[in-house]
Design a protein around this motif. Structure first.
Motif, mmCIF file in Angstrom:
data_model
loop_
_atom_site.group_PDB
_atom_site.id
_atom_site.type_symbol
_atom_site.label_atom_id
_atom_site.label_comp_id
_atom_site.label_asym_id
_atom_site.label_seq_id
_atom_site.Cartn_x
_atom_site.Cartn_y
_atom_site.Cartn_z
ATOM 1 N N THR A 1 0.854 -1.186 0.000
ATOM 2 C CA THR A 1 0.000 0.000 0.000
ATOM 3 C C THR A 1 0.890 1.237 0.000
ATOM 4 O O THR A 1 1.872 1.300 0.743
ATOM 5 C CB THR A 1 -0.912 0.015 1.238
ATOM 6 N N THR A 35 0.705 5.741 -0.411
ATOM 7 C CA THR A 35 -0.141 6.926 -0.347
ATOM 8 C C THR A 35 0.477 8.050 -1.160
ATOM 9 O O THR A 35 1.684 8.269 -1.102
ATOM 10 C CB THR A 35 -0.317 7.372 1.118
ATOM 11 N N THR A 65 -5.728 12.856 -0.559
ATOM 12 C CA THR A 65 -4.897 11.693 -0.290
ATOM 13 C C THR A 65 -5.428 10.504 -1.075
ATOM 14 O O THR A 65 -6.609 10.172 -0.976
ATOM 15 C CB THR A 65 -4.899 11.365 1.213
ATOM 16 N N THR A 92 -4.786 6.517 -1.648
ATOM 17 C CA THR A 92 -4.137 5.318 -1.130
ATOM 18 C C THR A 92 -4.355 4.195 -2.141
ATOM 19 O O THR A 92 -5.495 3.905 -2.517
ATOM 20 C CB THR A 92 -4.721 4.929 0.232
#
Length: 110
Positions: A41, A43, A82, A84
């Motif tokens: 993951t 961001t 943001t 992700t």
């Protein structure tokens, strides 16, 4: 004369068709004994998103990248949103930048 009392009507949807959230994709349940795949993951910050349609455009472009399984956007209209991204393998910043720019927005870099 008595003031009229009005009850609010229930919402039929959470927004206009342009800003309605995309339907969730069907996800297969893991089978017994299956080994979960490794995921990574990351961001990113993206400027220029102002509504759900903007977020959908970016989501579609990033999801088209190889290995991407999920994209989540915390929308900040007028600021940096943001983004992700969950993928099978780490993505290059260049690949994410290209996808974001294809959607018409700007990837913020430090």
């Amino acid at each position: 004369m008595t003031p009229e009392t009005r009850s609010p009507l229930p919402m039929a949807s959470t927004g206009c068709a342009c800003c309605a959230p995309a339907p969730a994709a069907d996800q297969a349940a893991p089978t017994a004994g299956a080994v979960p795949s490794a995921r990574t993951t990351a961001t990113y910050q993206v400027e220029g998103l102002t509504c759900g349609h903007c977020a959908t455009s970016v989501t579609e472009e990033i999801t088209a990248l190889d290995g991407v399984s999920e994209v989540h956007i915390d929308l900040v209209a007028g600021g940096a949103s943001t983004v992700t991204v969950t993928a099978a393998e780490p993505l290059t910043t260049a690949a994410v930048r290209a996808a974001v720019e294809e959607a018409g927005y700007t990837l913020v870099t430090d």
